[in-house]
Design a protein around this motif. Structure first.
Motif, PDB file in Angstrom:
ATOM      1  N   ALA A  52       0.834  -1.209   0.000  1.00  0.00           N
ATOM      2  CA  ALA A  52       0.000   0.000   0.000  1.00  0.00           C
ATOM      3  C   ALA A  52       0.868   1.259   0.000  1.00  0.00           C
ATOM      4  CB  ALA A  52      -0.929  -0.006   1.207  1.00  0.00           C
ATOM      5  N   ALA A  53       1.957   1.238   0.755  1.00  0.00           N
ATOM      6  CA  ALA A  53       2.878   2.377   0.780  1.00  0.00           C
ATOM      7  C   ALA A  53       3.513   2.568  -0.598  1.00  0.00           C
ATOM      8  CB  ALA A  53       3.958   2.161   1.833  1.00  0.00           C
ATOM      9  N   ARG A  54       3.883   1.474  -1.249  1.00  0.00           N
ATOM     10  CA  ARG A  54       4.472   1.551  -2.587  1.00  0.00           C
ATOM     11  C   ARG A  54       3.480   2.145  -3.577  1.00  0.00           C
ATOM     12  NH1 ARG A  54       3.692  -1.240  -6.849  1.00  0.00           N
ATOM     13  NH2 ARG A  54       2.582  -2.892  -5.755  1.00  0.00           N
ATOM     14  N   ARG A  55       2.220   1.709  -3.519  1.00  0.00           N
ATOM     15  CA  ARG A  55       1.199   2.249  -4.421  1.00  0.00           C
ATOM     16  C   ARG A  55       0.986   3.740  -4.203  1.00  0.00           C
ATOM     17  NH1 ARG A  55      -3.590  -0.754  -3.035  1.00  0.00           N
ATOM     18  NH2 ARG A  55      -2.335  -2.116  -1.765  1.00  0.00           N
ATOM     19  N   LEU A  56       0.968   4.168  -2.943  1.00  0.00           N
ATOM     20  CA  LEU A  56       0.802   5.590  -2.620  1.00  0.00           C
ATOM     21  C   LEU A  56       1.942   6.413  -3.206  1.00  0.00           C
ATOM     22  CD1 LEU A  56      -0.650   7.793  -0.677  1.00  0.00           C
ATOM     23  CD2 LEU A  56       1.367   7.366   0.718  1.00  0.00           C
ATOM     24  N   LEU A  57       3.173   5.956  -3.020  1.00  0.00           N
ATOM     25  CA  LEU A  57       4.332   6.699  -3.528  1.00  0.00           C
ATOM     26  C   LEU A  57       4.377   6.691  -5.050  1.00  0.00           C
ATOM     27  CD1 LEU A  57       7.025   5.567  -0.961  1.00  0.00           C
ATOM     28  CD2 LEU A  57       5.766   7.721  -1.039  1.00  0.00           C
ATOM     29  N   THR A  58       3.959   5.592  -5.664  1.00  0.00           N
ATOM     30  CA  THR A  58       3.917   5.531  -7.126  1.00  0.00           C
ATOM     31  C   THR A  58       2.913   6.526  -7.694  1.00  0.00           C
ATOM     32  OG1 THR A  58       4.540   3.201  -7.069  1.00  0.00           O
ATOM     33  CG2 THR A  58       3.543   4.006  -9.100  1.00  0.00           C
ATOM     34  N   GLU A  59       1.749   6.618  -7.066  1.00  0.00           N
ATOM     35  CA  GLU A  59       0.731   7.590  -7.501  1.00  0.00           C
ATOM     36  C   GLU A  59       1.247   9.026  -7.376  1.00  0.00           C
ATOM     37  OE1 GLU A  59      -2.403   7.308  -8.822  1.00  0.00           O
ATOM     38  OE2 GLU A  59      -1.932   5.187  -9.054  1.00  0.00           O
ATOM     39  N   GLN A  60       1.904   9.320  -6.256  1.00  0.00           N
ATOM     40  CA  GLN A  60       2.441  10.662  -6.063  1.00  0.00           C
ATOM     41  C   GLN A  60       3.490  10.991  -7.126  1.00  0.00           C
ATOM     42  OE1 GLN A  60       1.498  12.997  -3.715  1.00  0.00           O
ATOM     43  NE2 GLN A  60      -0.135  11.573  -3.230  1.00  0.00           N
ATOM     44  N   ALA A  61       4.320  10.022  -7.458  1.00  0.00           N
ATOM     45  CA  ALA A  61       5.384  10.240  -8.441  1.00  0.00           C
ATOM     46  C   ALA A  61       4.812  10.434  -9.841  1.00  0.00           C
ATOM     47  CB  ALA A  61       6.359   9.072  -8.429  1.00  0.00           C
ATOM     48  N   GLU A  62       3.854   9.606 -10.222  1.00  0.00           N
ATOM     49  CA  GLU A  62       3.315   9.667 -11.580  1.00  0.00           C
ATOM     50  C   GLU A  62       2.422  10.870 -11.816  1.00  0.00           C
ATOM     51  OE1 GLU A  62       1.425   5.952 -12.402  1.00  0.00           O
ATOM     52  OE2 GLU A  62       3.342   4.899 -12.625  1.00  0.00           O
ATOM     53  N   HIS A  63       1.577  11.196 -10.847  1.00  0.00           N
ATOM     54  CA  HIS A  63       0.590  12.251 -11.073  1.00  0.00           C
ATOM     55  C   HIS A  63       0.974  13.595 -10.474  1.00  0.00           C
ATOM     56  CE1 HIS A  63      -2.036   9.330 -12.858  1.00  0.00           C
ATOM     57  NE2 HIS A  63      -1.925   8.561 -11.792  1.00  0.00           N
ATOM     58  N   GLY A  64       1.829  13.600  -9.470  1.00  0.00           N
ATOM     59  CA  GLY A  64       2.205  14.864  -8.840  1.00  0.00           C
ATOM     60  C   GLY A  64       3.635  15.279  -9.112  1.00  0.00           C
ATOM     61  N   HIS A  65       4.372  14.433  -9.853  1.00  0.00           N
ATOM     62  CA  HIS A  65       5.776  14.698 -10.183  1.00  0.00           C
ATOM     63  C   HIS A  65       6.652  14.803  -8.932  1.00  0.00           C
ATOM     64  CE1 HIS A  65       4.640  15.215 -14.342  1.00  0.00           C
ATOM     65  NE2 HIS A  65       3.689  16.038 -13.943  1.00  0.00           N
ATOM     66  N   TRP A  66       6.328  14.039  -7.904  1.00  0.00           N
ATOM     67  CA  TRP A  66       7.111  14.007  -6.684  1.00  0.00           C
ATOM     68  C   TRP A  66       8.158  12.912  -6.800  1.00  0.00           C
ATOM     69  CZ3 TRP A  66       6.567  17.654  -3.024  1.00  0.00           C
ATOM     70  CH2 TRP A  66       5.376  18.389  -3.006  1.00  0.00           C
ATOM     71  N   GLU A  67       9.280  13.106  -6.112  1.00  0.00           N
ATOM     72  CA  GLU A  67      10.308  12.073  -6.036  1.00  0.00           C
ATOM     73  C   GLU A  67      10.639  11.838  -4.563  1.00  0.00           C
ATOM     74  OE1 GLU A  67      14.390  14.639  -6.631  1.00  0.00           O
ATOM     75  OE2 GLU A  67      13.401  13.853  -8.407  1.00  0.00           O
ATOM     76  N   LEU A  68      11.080  10.635  -4.276  1.00  0.00           N
ATOM     77  CA  LEU A  68      11.389  10.266  -2.901  1.00  0.00           C
ATOM     78  C   LEU A  68      12.701  10.912  -2.477  1.00  0.00           C
ATOM     79  CD1 LEU A  68      10.557   8.496  -0.487  1.00  0.00           C
ATOM     80  CD2 LEU A  68      11.940   6.677  -1.491  1.00  0.00           C
ATOM     81  N   ALA A  69      12.650  11.697  -1.413  1.00  0.00           N
ATOM     82  CA  ALA A  69      13.855  12.334  -0.881  1.00  0.00           C
ATOM     83  C   ALA A  69      14.384  11.546   0.315  1.00  0.00           C
ATOM     84  CB  ALA A  69      13.561  13.777  -0.473  1.00  0.00           C
ATOM     85  N   ARG A  70      13.484  11.067   1.171  1.00  0.00           N
ATOM     86  CA  ARG A  70      13.907  10.320   2.365  1.00  0.00           C
ATOM     87  C   ARG A  70      12.756   9.456   2.846  1.00  0.00           C
ATOM     88  NH1 ARG A  70      16.202  14.195   5.975  1.00  0.00           N
ATOM     89  NH2 ARG A  70      18.139  13.644   4.968  1.00  0.00           N
TER      90      ARG A  70
END
Length: 75
Positions: free
Chosen positions: A33-51
């Motif tokens: 579920a955490a992976r899906r949340l981060l994937t959605e943020q990256a694809e649709h919000g152009h966010w990248e994981l910083a930490r």
């Protein structure tokens, strides 16, 4: 050759500015579920994981970042 070196030293490169988003996930959140949340943020919000911090109690603290695009007026 000297001209290009001097030019590169004198040219100003603007510093990259980032916007940050902090997310806390409870220990009941599955890894998938955490992976899906981060994937959605990256694809649709152009966010990248910083930490990402996984605490001993199972909570996850996530920091996402994205570049701030400054648009200059052309008129």
């Amino acid at each position: 050759m000297e001209w290009s070196v001097a030019r590169s030293l004198n040219s100003r490169v603007p510093a990259t500015e980032y916007e940050f988003r902090h997310i806390s996930l409870p220990r009941t959140t599955s890894r998938n579920a955490a992976r899906r949340l981060l994937t959605e943020q990256a694809e649709h919000g152009h966010w990248e994981l910083a930490r990402l911090r996984l605490h001993p109690d199972g909570t996850r603290h996530i920091v996402l970042r994205r570049k701030i695009m400054r648009v200059r007026a052309t008129l």
